[in-house]
Scaffold this active site. Structure first.
Site, PDB file in Angstrom:
ATOM      1  CG  ASP A   1      -1.949   0.911   0.938  1.00  0.00           C
ATOM      2  OD1 ASP A   1      -2.709   1.640  -0.287  1.00  0.00           O
ATOM      3  OD2 ASP A   1      -2.823   0.825   1.989  1.00  0.00           O
TER       4      ASP A   1
ATOM      5  CG  ASN B   1      -7.913  -1.611  -5.276  1.00  0.00           C
ATOM      6  OD1 ASN B   1      -7.260  -2.863  -4.793  1.00  0.00           O
ATOM      7  ND2 ASN B   1      -7.875  -1.213  -4.811  1.00  0.00           N
TER       8      ASN B   1
HETATM    9  C1  IPE Z   1      -5.377  -2.514  -0.705  1.00  0.00           C
HETATM   10  O1  IPE Z   1      -4.920  -1.290  -0.852  1.00  0.00           O
HETATM   11  C2  IPE Z   1      -5.315  -3.633  -1.464  1.00  0.00           C
HETATM   12  C3  IPE Z   1      -4.145  -3.673  -1.806  1.00  0.00           C
HETATM   13  C4  IPE Z   1      -2.763  -3.403  -1.622  1.00  0.00           C
HETATM   14  C5  IPE Z   1      -3.837  -4.313  -3.074  1.00  0.00           C
HETATM   15  P1  IPE Z   1      -6.345  -0.112  -0.673  1.00  0.00           P
HETATM   16  O2  IPE Z   1      -4.912   1.090  -0.577  1.00  0.00           O
HETATM   17  O3  IPE Z   1      -7.118  -0.754  -2.106  1.00  0.00           O
HETATM   18  O4  IPE Z   1      -7.183  -0.230   0.457  1.00  0.00           O
HETATM   19  P2  IPE Z   1      -7.665   0.511   1.352  1.00  0.00           P
HETATM   20  O5  IPE Z   1      -8.915   1.162   0.619  1.00  0.00           O
HETATM   21  O6  IPE Z   1      -7.378   2.090   1.541  1.00  0.00           O
HETATM   22  O7  IPE Z   1      -8.477   0.475   2.517  1.00  0.00           O
HETATM   23  C1  IPE Z   2      -1.841   0.520  -3.146  1.00  0.00           C
HETATM   24  O1  IPE Z   2      -1.351   1.247  -3.659  1.00  0.00           O
HETATM   25  C2  IPE Z   2      -1.303  -0.432  -4.459  1.00  0.00           C
HETATM   26  C3  IPE Z   2      -3.209  -1.163  -4.789  1.00  0.00           C
HETATM   27  C4  IPE Z   2      -4.173  -1.273  -4.241  1.00  0.00           C
HETATM   28  C5  IPE Z   2      -3.428  -1.400  -6.485  1.00  0.00           C
HETATM   29  P1  IPE Z   2      -2.018   2.596  -3.797  1.00  0.00           P
HETATM   30  O2  IPE Z   2      -2.828   2.854  -5.101  1.00  0.00           O
HETATM   31  O3  IPE Z   2      -3.212   1.940  -2.318  1.00  0.00           O
HETATM   32  O4  IPE Z   2      -1.491   4.232  -2.635  1.00  0.00           O
HETATM   33  P2  IPE Z   2      -2.663   4.883  -1.652  1.00  0.00           P
HETATM   34  O5  IPE Z   2      -2.777   4.049  -0.447  1.00  0.00           O
HETATM   35  O6  IPE Z   2      -3.679   5.430  -2.163  1.00  0.00           O
HETATM   36  O7  IPE Z   2      -1.688   5.774  -1.669  1.00  0.00           O
HETATM   37 MG    MG Z   3      -4.152   2.885  -0.648  1.00  0.00          MG
END
Ligand code: IPE
Ligand code: IPE
Ligand code: MG
Length: 265
Positions: free
Chosen positions: A38, A86
């Site tokens: 993340d 996502n």
């Molecule tokens: C969780 O990350 C899913 C992945 C790392 C693929 P998100 O960034 O989508 O999670 P939330 O929505 O902040 O909980």
């Molecule tokens: C994790 O990074 C990757 C995926 C969920 C695909 P994020 O895209 O969630 O990054 P933040 O949480 O918005 O910084």
């Molecule tokens: Mg995230």
């Protein structure tokens, strides 16, 4: 900084990294480590770039951690790459992620084979765009005989989807007389999960400072040790992985017992 000073700093960093690696007790390694990767978007923002730039830079971290885990002797590494939630992100970002997946699986294939790493995926793969699905199946097929480590990508995955799917298949088998409702126990349920035959992760790491599970392996994480770090995923390197393993190895896993009971065995 002059060239000599740069070399000294690099040398110090190498010593620090090998120190961390040497402190890891290889006889107490987790068999399975799961990671919620993340912070890509926030990392990109901090660099004044679009979110996609963060995802692209996250690939290097995937490579580093996969290599570090395989070198140490971890048997399974599960990476949460795309959740069912996502899909609700902007279309442009979702498309970019799906293309990045195709490129990554294709580009990393030789590295996976050279390191004897088998690729697997959990999640509702049939709902992925066909090109992404195909690239993934090719990656899985081309690495199926590798033995050193299994790299599991959680893609279009969510734990509630996985559990609902398991319950649906179980109910159908009960209706058809293939499964008896009296036989249902924890072990039977596990056979119907996407992770059947894979041990539960002993350690779950989440980067970026968020303190939640986000619908990831809810059943399998029942007794996992959780490790949270503020580091954004694109900055996560081998030494950060070593730090997480050392932290895990310093914990007492009691599984409901008392500390005294454990010291007696
Ligand atoms: C969780 O990350 C899913 C992945 C790392 C693929 P998100 O960034 O989508 O999670 P939330 O929505 O902040 O909980
Ligand atoms: C994790 O990074 C990757 C995926 C969920 C695909 P994020 O895209 O969630 O990054 P933040 O949480 O918005 O910084
Ligand atoms: Mg995230």
């Amino acid at each position: 900084m002059d060239r000599y000073r740069t070399l000294c700093v690099l040398n110090d960093l190498c010593i620090l990294m090998s120190d961390l690696k040497n402190q890891i007790n290889l006889t107490k390694l987790p068999k399975h480590v799961a990671i919620i990767m993340d912070g890509n978007g926030r990392w990109a923002k901090a660099h004044g770039k679009a979110r996609v730039f963060g995802h692209q830079n996250g690939v290097k971290s995937v490579r580093e951690v996969t290599e570090a885990a395989a070198e140490l002797g971890v048997s399974y590494l599960t990476l949460y790459a795309f959740s069912t939630e996502n899909w609700d992100r902007p279309k442009l970002e979702v498309n970019a992620l799906m293309h990045l997946l195709i490129d990554t699986v294709r580009n990393e294939l030789s590295t996976l084979n050279n390191n004897d790493i088998k690729l697997m995926a959990i999640g509702d793969l049939s709902k992925l765009p066909s090109k992404t699905h195909r690239a993934l199946l090719e990656g899985i097929e081309n690495t199926k005989n590798n033995k050193r480590m299994t790299l599991i990508l959680a893609l279009n995955y969510s734990s509630r989807w996985e559990l609902a799917e398991a319950f649906r298949v179980m109910s159908k088998e009960i209706e058809q007389g293939k499964l008896s409702s009296d036989s249902i126990c924890e072990n039977i349920i596990e056979n119907y999960l996407a992770t059947s035959n894979i041990p539960d992760p002993e350690l779950m790491i989440r980067t970026s400072g968020e303190l939640r599970i986000s619908n990831f392996l809810l059943w399998q994480l029942a007794y996992s040790e959780l490790y949270f770090t503020d580091i954004f995923w694109p900055d996560f390197r081998k030494e950060n992985f070593y730090e997480a393993l050392l932290d895990y190895q310093n914990r007492e896993r009691r599984f409901g017992k008392t500390s005294e009971q454990l010291s007696r065995t």
